[in-house]
Design a protein around this motif. Structure first.
Motif, PDB file in Angstrom:
ATOM      1  N   ASN A   1       0.795  -1.225   0.000  1.00 32.48           N
ATOM      2  CA  ASN A   1       0.000   0.000   0.000  1.00 32.48           C
ATOM      3  C   ASN A   1       0.829   1.278   0.000  1.00 32.48           C
ATOM      4  OD1 ASN A   1      -2.544  -1.248  -0.074  1.00 32.48           O
ATOM      5  ND2 ASN A   1      -2.308  -1.780   2.105  1.00 32.48           N
ATOM      6  N   ILE A   2       2.145   1.118  -0.066  1.00 33.53           N
ATOM      7  CA  ILE A   2       2.997   2.306  -0.110  1.00 33.53           C
ATOM      8  C   ILE A   2       3.168   2.743  -1.558  1.00 33.53           C
ATOM      9  CG2 ILE A   2       5.340   3.168   0.362  1.00 33.53           C
ATOM     10  CD1 ILE A   2       5.374   1.086   2.684  1.00 33.53           C
ATOM     11  N   PRO A   3       2.880   4.010  -1.867  1.00 34.76           N
ATOM     12  CA  PRO A   3       2.994   4.453  -3.263  1.00 34.76           C
ATOM     13  C   PRO A   3       4.415   4.305  -3.802  1.00 34.76           C
ATOM     14  CG  PRO A   3       2.532   6.301  -1.787  1.00 34.76           C
ATOM     15  CD  PRO A   3       2.388   5.052  -0.987  1.00 34.76           C
ATOM     16  N   ILE A   4       4.487   3.844  -5.029  1.00 36.57           N
ATOM     17  CA  ILE A   4       5.785   3.670  -5.678  1.00 36.57           C
ATOM     18  C   ILE A   4       5.851   4.566  -6.904  1.00 36.57           C
ATOM     19  CG2 ILE A   4       7.316   2.049  -6.863  1.00 36.57           C
ATOM     20  CD1 ILE A   4       6.162  -0.164  -5.129  1.00 36.57           C
ATOM     21  N   VAL A   5       6.914   5.363  -6.966  1.00 39.98           N
ATOM     22  CA  VAL A   5       7.106   6.244  -8.109  1.00 39.98           C
ATOM     23  C   VAL A   5       8.276   5.722  -8.920  1.00 39.98           C
ATOM     24  CG1 VAL A   5       7.801   8.559  -8.836  1.00 39.98           C
ATOM     25  CG2 VAL A   5       6.170   8.266  -6.955  1.00 39.98           C
TER      26      VAL A   5
ATOM     27  N   TYR B   1       4.870   7.531 -12.948  1.00 35.69           N
ATOM     28  CA  TYR B   1       6.005   7.164 -13.793  1.00 35.69           C
ATOM     29  C   TYR B   1       6.657   8.457 -14.259  1.00 35.69           C
ATOM     30  CZ  TYR B   1       8.621   4.742 -17.477  1.00 35.69           C
ATOM     31  OH  TYR B   1       9.605   4.214 -18.270  1.00 35.69           O
ATOM     32  N   LEU B   2       7.841   8.725 -13.774  1.00 32.49           N
ATOM     33  CA  LEU B   2       8.491   9.997 -14.096  1.00 32.49           C
ATOM     34  C   LEU B   2       9.734   9.758 -14.937  1.00 32.49           C
ATOM     35  CD1 LEU B   2       8.393  11.715 -10.578  1.00 32.49           C
ATOM     36  CD2 LEU B   2       6.697  11.857 -12.412  1.00 32.49           C
ATOM     37  N   VAL B   3       9.910  10.609 -15.974  1.00 34.59           N
ATOM     38  CA  VAL B   3      11.116  10.524 -16.790  1.00 34.59           C
ATOM     39  C   VAL B   3      12.076  11.622 -16.333  1.00 34.59           C
ATOM     40  CG1 VAL B   3      12.035  10.654 -19.124  1.00 34.59           C
ATOM     41  CG2 VAL B   3       9.830   9.557 -18.702  1.00 34.59           C
TER      42      VAL B   3
ATOM     43  N   HIS C   1      10.143  17.921  -6.612  1.00 34.31           N
ATOM     44  CA  HIS C   1       9.372  18.691  -5.631  1.00 34.31           C
ATOM     45  C   HIS C   1       7.881  18.504  -5.819  1.00 34.31           C
ATOM     46  CE1 HIS C   1      12.680  21.694  -4.211  1.00 34.31           C
ATOM     47  NE2 HIS C   1      13.001  20.422  -4.062  1.00 34.31           N
ATOM     48  N   GLU C   2       7.464  18.609  -7.059  1.00 32.91           N
ATOM     49  CA  GLU C   2       6.023  18.452  -7.322  1.00 32.91           C
ATOM     50  C   GLU C   2       5.553  17.063  -6.937  1.00 32.91           C
ATOM     51  OE1 GLU C   2       5.871  19.626 -11.367  1.00 32.91           O
ATOM     52  OE2 GLU C   2       5.653  21.759 -10.891  1.00 32.91           O
ATOM     53  N   MET C   3       6.422  16.104  -7.236  1.00 30.31           N
ATOM     54  CA  MET C   3       6.076  14.722  -6.922  1.00 30.31           C
ATOM     55  C   MET C   3       5.954  14.529  -5.405  1.00 30.31           C
ATOM     56  SD  MET C   3       7.773  11.727  -5.958  1.00 30.31           S
ATOM     57  CE  MET C   3       9.459  11.774  -6.512  1.00 30.31           C
ATOM     58  N   LEU C   4       6.916  15.096  -4.671  1.00 33.56           N
ATOM     59  CA  LEU C   4       6.899  14.942  -3.204  1.00 33.56           C
ATOM     60  C   LEU C   4       5.697  15.659  -2.594  1.00 33.56           C
ATOM     61  CD1 LEU C   4      10.693  15.441  -2.421  1.00 33.56           C
ATOM     62  CD2 LEU C   4       9.403  13.296  -2.397  1.00 33.56           C
ATOM     63  N   GLN C   5       5.405  16.791  -3.150  1.00 31.58           N
ATOM     64  CA  GLN C   5       4.277  17.560  -2.649  1.00 31.58           C
ATOM     65  C   GLN C   5       3.020  16.690  -2.647  1.00 31.58           C
ATOM     66  OE1 GLN C   5       3.966  21.176  -4.842  1.00 31.58           O
ATOM     67  NE2 GLN C   5       2.654  22.163  -3.315  1.00 31.58           N
TER      68      GLN C   5
ATOM     69  N   TRP D   1       2.841  13.130  -3.102  1.00 32.15           N
ATOM     70  CA  TRP D   1       2.899  11.820  -2.437  1.00 32.15           C
ATOM     71  C   TRP D   1       3.263  11.891  -0.959  1.00 32.15           C
ATOM     72  CZ3 TRP D   1       0.208   8.286  -4.461  1.00 32.15           C
ATOM     73  CH2 TRP D   1       0.057   8.215  -5.850  1.00 32.15           C
ATOM     74  N   ILE D   2       3.984  12.947  -0.546  1.00 33.08           N
ATOM     75  CA  ILE D   2       4.338  13.048   0.866  1.00 33.08           C
ATOM     76  C   ILE D   2       3.311  13.881   1.639  1.00 33.08           C
ATOM     77  CG2 ILE D   2       6.065  13.905   2.532  1.00 33.08           C
ATOM     78  CD1 ILE D   2       7.072  11.461   1.115  1.00 33.08           C
ATOM     79  N   ASP D   3       2.984  15.005   1.078  1.00 32.11           N
ATOM     80  CA  ASP D   3       2.101  15.900   1.838  1.00 32.11           C
ATOM     81  C   ASP D   3       0.630  15.674   1.552  1.00 32.11           C
ATOM     82  OD1 ASP D   3       4.250  16.973   3.078  1.00 32.11           O
ATOM     83  OD2 ASP D   3       4.545  18.554   1.573  1.00 32.11           O
ATOM     84  N   TYR D   4       0.279  15.833   0.297  1.00 31.52           N
ATOM     85  CA  TYR D   4      -1.141  15.780  -0.014  1.00 31.52           C
ATOM     86  C   TYR D   4      -1.717  14.390   0.212  1.00 31.52           C
ATOM     87  CZ  TYR D   4      -5.503  15.918  -2.530  1.00 31.52           C
ATOM     88  OH  TYR D   4      -6.814  15.812  -2.858  1.00 31.52           O
ATOM     89  N   TYR D   5      -1.065  13.401  -0.363  1.00 28.86           N
ATOM     90  CA  TYR D   5      -1.618  12.048  -0.328  1.00 28.86           C
ATOM     91  C   TYR D   5      -1.759  11.531   1.103  1.00 28.86           C
ATOM     92  CZ  TYR D   5      -1.908   6.996  -1.143  1.00 28.86           C
ATOM     93  OH  TYR D   5      -2.289   5.697  -1.146  1.00 28.86           O
ATOM     94  N   HIS D   6      -0.720  11.714   1.906  1.00 34.09           N
ATOM     95  CA  HIS D   6      -0.776  11.148   3.250  1.00 34.09           C
ATOM     96  C   HIS D   6      -1.663  11.949   4.184  1.00 34.09           C
ATOM     97  CE1 HIS D   6       1.884   7.725   2.856  1.00 34.09           C
ATOM     98  NE2 HIS D   6       2.521   8.453   1.955  1.00 34.09           N
ATOM     99  N   ASN D   7      -1.786  13.229   3.905  1.00 34.25           N
ATOM    100  CA  ASN D   7      -2.654  14.038   4.749  1.00 34.25           C
ATOM    101  C   ASN D   7      -4.123  13.838   4.411  1.00 34.25           C
ATOM    102  OD1 ASN D   7      -0.488  15.026   6.117  1.00 34.25           O
ATOM    103  ND2 ASN D   7      -0.270  16.849   4.804  1.00 34.25           N
TER     104      ASN D   7
END
Lengths: 617, 141
Positions: B86-90, B112-114, B127-131, B133-139
């Protein structure tokens, strides 16, 4: 009618006087009377001889009558022989009972009443005879039944008036798939097509002993089968034998087709006897050799074999007569006009079971004279072509996968190069002199430029692997979309005129790229003019459309025109016009993928026109 | 071992450094574990049972073309593990190949990021990705 065989009676009694008395009582001309004085002797005779009746004294020394009877009943051969027990004068109820237990058929008590003895013996003999007859008849019937049911043919009885089946053997299940019972519900009409009913009716009225006819019928599964009917007429009944001849009929048909095929074949197909006399000659042989069938039938095969190979052909003939088959042997023949012909020769011995002197040889020959000449050349050309294509395909693939992976692998170090330059600037920018800053910028700019080169190269290589997805595409719309995406200042300055453009059957994405590259090229190379002008237009012919994009830019010498579409080919320095030199290579590749052509017309200082055609279908 | 927020699987040390830098720039406090090849990832998955460090794991950043066991296989192992599935994988890769993208999404990657060539773009993308998956998704969970 049944004819009684000579009856044999066996009398077993320990007293010769008793035997004599019975013998004289029962003796007739068609009877044979055997006698035994002991049980053992009696058994021996019963086993050795064909006995129809045994008169058995019960009270005998050594082995009494019951013991003898017991043994007789246990033996298969003697089990069925009727026995009349003869008892002593005093009737002993216990004895009588014992006698019946052994399965005796009858019982006579002493003193014997001659009339009764005669009558009983006659009756028992008759019964025995009938029993025998029945068994024999049954055996015969069983045999017939077996024969009839074992028959692959349908055998049975049909009522002549109604043509209803009255009896039929098991073969009906194999042939018609009906059970025996089922078929008895139907008549002969039911099996036949309506069109044949009239014919059947006529047959049913036919007198005489025997009729034969062939008809096709429907089986229970509604498949058609051919039957040969052999019918014996007896009173109001038809005794029939119906044979399934479907296969034979089919073979006959195939054989007749084959005969036609053989006759019509363009190959020479003929038969020779063991002496080489030609005994059959088809149209193909007439065509190839020029001899008519009439002429050929008076000839020998040696007439069409060139002298030089006659010895060899003669040896071959010996082999064929011994049963060897020849398939597609390449050899030479000579035709009526003395011309040598290359043929593929095949031969098979017919009537193999006959003596070789009586058998014939079937021969087919294909004229490959022309073919041989052409084949050699085509074979070589094909081989060359295949080699080339394989080589090309291989190198193409190799090239594409190479450029793809190179592009990928090139990006990683470049990313690092650029990234670290940036990191130095970020982390140590304050400590760097202006000069160092400038060099760092140079590193970054070059890395960036190399990135663009790689991207273009990647594009080009991806193109080679992409499937073309063709649809009817509005070219005018694409062109306008591309122009709209150009920065408005540049767009206005460039002064682009677009005529009506016919639609085409192309891959939308790929053509969007074509127009992007061509239009940006035109804008770029005309940008230094005071009044740039770009004109996009098209012409249509019956089977192709030609699109043009004309600019009044710097142009170039036509000497370099063929270099223009190569990868990394540039006619201008980077200082003059930026670019990687891949754009036009991509355009050419896309056009080629659409089976079109692209070319360029240019005059230095006057302008350039790129033109490409696309097939209409 | 300290608690981990992000697992970074990357064999190219320069790329790894860029990614780490981008992550640290985004949030100094994010704890990142960096593994260089598939084998090490499998060991990590195997030993994760006794480790509480992964309780805080929020994101896995996975390179596609890594030595020994490739990214898709590693992905499989993550998705088959009840602790990780259940942990998101990028997926962070340089491959733009359609078959790679398809395979990755079929196996359940979240993004999927190039990798961009230009540093600034690289940082921005991470940064956008972390925003998300780390902040928005988990909150938002």
């Amino acid at each position: 009618m049944y004819k009684p065989v000579k009856e044999t009676i066996l009398i077993v009694d320990d007293k010769p006087g008793n035997i004599l008395a019975l013998e004289s009582l029962l003796n007739t001309t068609d009877r044979r009377i055997l006698h035994a004085l002991t049980g053992n002797e009696g058994l021996k005779l019963a086993l050795d001889q064909e006995i129809d009746l045994i008169l058995l004294d019960i009270q005998m020394p050594e082995m009494d009558g019951f013991e003898v009877a017991q043994i007789l009943k246990t033996n298969k051969r003697t089990r069925e022989i009727p026995i009349i027990f003869i008892t002593a004068e005093i009737i002993d109820s216990k004895n009588i009972l014992k006698g019946y237990e052994e399965g005796a058929v009858d019982y006579l008590t002493k003193p014997l009443d001659p009339q009764l003895v005669k009558a009983k013996v006659n009756v028992l003999l008759r019964l025995q005879a009938q029993k025998k007859e029945l068994i024999e008849k049954n055996l015969i019937l069983e045999k017939y039944n077996l024969l009839i049911n074992n028959s692959a043919d349908m055998i049975g009885v049909i009522d002549r008036k109604s043509l209803k089946f009255e009896q039929v053997n098991q073969a009906v299940e194999e042939i018609l798939y009906y059970s025996e019972k089922e078929l008895l519900k139907y008549d002969l009409f039911y099996l036949h097509d309506k069109n044949n009913h009239q014919h059947l009716k006529k047959l049913s009225q036919q007198e005489g002993e025997l009729i034969n006819f062939e008809t096709w019928i429907f089986t229970k599964k509604r498949e058609q089968k051919w039957l040969h009917w052999k019918i014996r007429i007896k009173g109001e009944k038809w005794f029939f034998n119906a044979r399934d001849i479907t296969e034979i009929k089919k073979n006959q048909r195939i054989r007749s087709y084959l005969a036609t095929v053989v006759k019509q074949s363009n190959n020479a197909i003929y038969i020779s006897d063991s002496d080489g006399n030609i005994i059959s000659w088809n149209i193909g042989a007439e065509k190839i050799y020029g001899y008519s069938e009439r002429e050929a039938l008076k000839m020998k095969i040696w007439n069409i074999i060139p002298d030089i190979i006659k010895p060899e052909a003669s040896l071959l003939m010996q082999k064929i007569l011994k049963g060897e088959r020849i398939l597609d042997l390449e050899t030479k023949r000579i035709n009526k006009f003395g011309k040598l012909i290359d043929v593929l020769y095949s031969a098979t011995l017919l009537d193999e079971e006959k003596k070789s002197t009586e058998s014939s040889i079937a021969i087919t020959e294909r004229d490959i004279t022309q073919q041989n000449i052409a084949e050699e050349r085509i074979k070589k050309l094909n081989q060359d072509l295949q080699n080339n294509v394989a080589q090309l395909e291989f190198s193409n693939q190799e090239l594409e996968s190479f450029s793809y992976s190179v592009s990928h692998d090139l990006r990683a170090p470049l990313r690092a190069l650029y990234g670290y330059a940036q990191i130095i600037e970020e982390d140590f920018g304050m400590e760097l002199s202006n000069e160092a800053q400038k060099y760092l910028n140079n590193i970054k700019r070059n890395a960036q430029r190399m990135g663009v080169l790689i991207d273009d190269l990647l594009n080009l290589s991806r193109l080679g692997r992409k499937e073309v997805d063709k649809n009817r595409v509005d070219m005018l719309r694409i062109v306008n979309e591309v122009i709209d995406s150009v920065d408005i200042k540049i767009r206005e300055k460039s002064n682009i005129l677009v005529d009506q453009l016919p639609s085409a059957l192309v891959d939308y994405t790929l053509f969007r790229q074509v127009w992007e590259n061509l239009i940006s090229n035109a804008i770029k190379y005309s940008s230094k003019k005071n009044q740039p002008a770009i004109h996009i237009y098209a012409e249509e012919s019956t089977d192709e459309i030609t699109y043009h994009i004309e600019d009044n830019g710097v142009g170039f010498k036509m000497d370099y025109a063929d270099k223009l579409f190569g990868v990394f080919q540039r006619l201008h320095s980077d200082q003059e016009f930026e670019g990687t030199g891949v754009g036009l290579a991509i355009v050419k590749r896309i056009i080629n993928k659409h089976h079109g052509k692209i070319w360029v017309d240019s005059q230095e200082g006057i302008g350039t026109t790129f033109s490409f055609t696309l097939p209409k279908n | 071992m300290e608690a981990i927020d992000i697992l970074l699987v990357e064999d190219n040390s320069s790329d790894a450094e860029l990614s780490l830098r981008a992550i640290k720039k985004y949030d100094q406090d994010l704890a990142v574990l960096h593994l260089e090849d598939g084998e090490k990832v499998l060991d990590f998955i195997k030993n994760s049972k006794e480790q509480s460090v992964i309780n805080s794991l929020k994101l896995i950043i996975l390179d596609l073309k890594i030595p020994k066991i490739n990214g898709i296989e590693v992905l499989n192992h993550f998705k088959e593990s009840s602790r990780f599935k259940n942990i998101p994988i990028v997926m962070l890769t340089s491959s733009m190949e359609e078959k790679d993208i398809e395979a990755a999404f079929n196996k359940g990657v979240s993004s999927y990021l190039v990798k961009p060539m230009i540093y600034e773009e690289y940082i921005k993308m991470i940064h956008e990705m972390l925003q998300y998956w780390i902040d928005y998704y988990h909150n938002s969970k």
